[in-house]
Scaffold this active site. Structure first.
Site, PDB file in Angstrom:
ATOM      1  CG  ASP A 193    -114.878 -26.803  -4.114  1.00 45.90           C
ATOM      2  OD1 ASP A 193    -115.961 -26.174  -4.070  1.00 45.90           O
ATOM      3  OD2 ASP A 193    -113.813 -26.317  -3.727  1.00 45.90           O
ATOM      4  CG  ASP A 205    -103.671 -25.138   1.488  1.00 42.40           C
ATOM      5  OD1 ASP A 205    -104.377 -24.527   0.655  1.00 42.40           O
ATOM      6  OD2 ASP A 205    -103.975 -26.272   1.918  1.00 42.40           O
ATOM      7  CG  HIS A 240    -107.106 -25.049  -1.313  1.00 45.35           C
ATOM      8  ND1 HIS A 240    -107.122 -25.234   0.047  1.00 45.35           N
ATOM      9  CD2 HIS A 240    -108.253 -24.381  -1.591  1.00 45.35           C
ATOM     10  CE1 HIS A 240    -108.216 -24.709   0.562  1.00 45.35           C
ATOM     11  NE2 HIS A 240    -108.923 -24.178  -0.407  1.00 45.35           N
ATOM     12  CD  GLU A 265    -106.235 -28.802   0.877  1.00 48.03           C
ATOM     13  OE1 GLU A 265    -105.586 -27.793   0.524  1.00 48.03           O
ATOM     14  OE2 GLU A 265    -106.940 -28.820   1.905  1.00 48.03           O
TER      15      GLU A 265
HETATM   16  C1  GLP Z   1    -112.632 -23.367   0.312  1.00 48.17           C
HETATM   17  C2  GLP Z   1    -113.116 -23.560  -1.122  1.00 48.17           C
HETATM   18  C3  GLP Z   1    -112.269 -22.792  -2.104  1.00 48.17           C
HETATM   19  C4  GLP Z   1    -112.082 -21.355  -1.628  1.00 48.17           C
HETATM   20  C5  GLP Z   1    -111.387 -21.368  -0.289  1.00 48.17           C
HETATM   21  C6  GLP Z   1    -111.081 -19.982   0.234  1.00 48.17           C
HETATM   22  O1  GLP Z   1    -111.569 -24.183   0.620  1.00 48.17           O
HETATM   23  N1  GLP Z   1    -113.120 -24.929  -1.504  1.00 48.17           N
HETATM   24  O2  GLP Z   1    -112.872 -22.818  -3.392  1.00 48.17           O
HETATM   25  O3  GLP Z   1    -111.327 -20.642  -2.571  1.00 48.17           O
HETATM   26  O4  GLP Z   1    -112.257 -22.036   0.623  1.00 48.17           O
HETATM   27  O5  GLP Z   1    -112.162 -19.477   0.942  1.00 48.17           O
HETATM   28  P1  GLP Z   1    -112.277 -17.974   1.436  1.00 48.17           P
HETATM   29  O6  GLP Z   1    -112.598 -17.187   0.219  1.00 48.17           O
HETATM   30  O7  GLP Z   1    -113.402 -17.970   2.402  1.00 48.17           O
HETATM   31  O8  GLP Z   1    -110.973 -17.616   2.014  1.00 48.17           O
END
Ligand code: GLP
Length: 260
Positions: A67, A136, A138, A143
């Site tokens: 992404d 949430d 995702h 989302e």
């Molecule tokens: C972002 C990314 C996701 C990732 C999420 C969680 O939103 N787009 O791919 O899984 O963060 O991040 P973290 O691992 O820092 O909690």
């Protein structure tokens, strides 16, 4: 779906890095889909160490992005392109030639999304896609209420995700509202999905994704549809799983040769 409960993030990172190294031994030019955020860092550290120790040759590996933020200037240090180059591509001794991602700076965002889906297909598809999970539920930036059949497209972030990601920027105002993400349908085309979640803040999202109903409200529940999905969680992230004892016993009894 296989759920592997490990004692901490370093153990989870090493386990997933081992699976990536095994894949590269079988298929040296494997296409590895990587995720951003804090959670996957132990995976990249462990894989980098394995490569530097000469235990696997990653020189033919290919890396692709999950992404991207829309509208950050090219080269912005928090664009996911910059993050993946810094945290994964360069430490593995690879260059941008081995790397692909969606163009978050494109004027025509829809065309950039379609081009990325096509590029992934032309590359032969993703062999192993590493995923994190948002608080949430995702995956990527899909989302809640994202279509389970979605393709790569533009999405609007929830305030919760913008707040979660504000730590990478100088405050909430700087966090983009719009992103490009591989769709859930796109993600499900990878041959192996590996989701890593660590820490108590992820426990509710993990329980809903693994043991809740399949629902667009919890995008990570789409892993239930995949024939080869592995969820690696530490004790804290596993703390709300009703079947935790069963998952622990199953993994303890798993033959070593099966790998992840
Ligand atoms: C972002 C990314 C996701 C990732 C999420 C969680 O939103 N787009 O791919 O899984 O963060 O991040 P973290 O691992 O820092 O909690």
């Amino acid at each position: 779906m296989e759920v592997v409960i490990v004692k901490d993030s370093a153990t989870g990172g090493a386990l997933i890095a081992d699976a990536m190294a095994d894949l590269l031994r079988r298929k040296p030019d494997a296409l590895l889909g990587v995720a951003t955020g804090s959670t996957p860092l132990p995976v990249y550290e462990a894989l980098g160490a394995t490569v530097r120790a000469g235990e696997v040759d990653a020189s033919h590996a290919r890396i692709c992005q999950l992404d991207e933020y829309v509208g950050l200037p090219a080269g912005h240090p928090e664009s996911y392109r910059s993050v993946v180059l810094r945290q994964v591509v360069e430490p593995l001794g690879l260059t941008e030639n081995s790397f692909m991602g969606p163009d978050g700076t494109a004027q025509d965002v829809a065309a950039a999304c379609a081009a990325y889906d096509q590029a992934l297909a032309d590359a032969g598809g993703v062999d192993l896609q590493l995923l994190g999970i948002g608080t949430d539920g995702h995956i990527g930036f899909n989302e809640p209420c994202s279509s389970l059949a979605s393709r790569t497209r533009i999405k609007t972030l929830t305030q919760q995700t913008r707040r979660d990601n504000a730590r990478f920027f100088n405050g909430l105002d700087e966090v983009p509202h719009h992103v490009i993400t591989q769709g859930i349908g796109t993600i499900l085309e990878a041959r192996h999905l590996v989701l890593l979640a660590t820490g108590e803040a992820k426990a509710d999202a993990v329980a809903l994704a693994v043991e809740g109903p399949l629902s667009a409200l919890v995008p990570a529940s789409a892993l239930q549809l995949h024939p080869h999905a592995t969820v690696v969680v530490d004790d804290a992230a596993a703390s709300r799983l009703k079947l935790a004892d069963y998952f622990r016993a199953t993994y303890a009894a798993k033959p070593d040769w099966q790998g992840l």
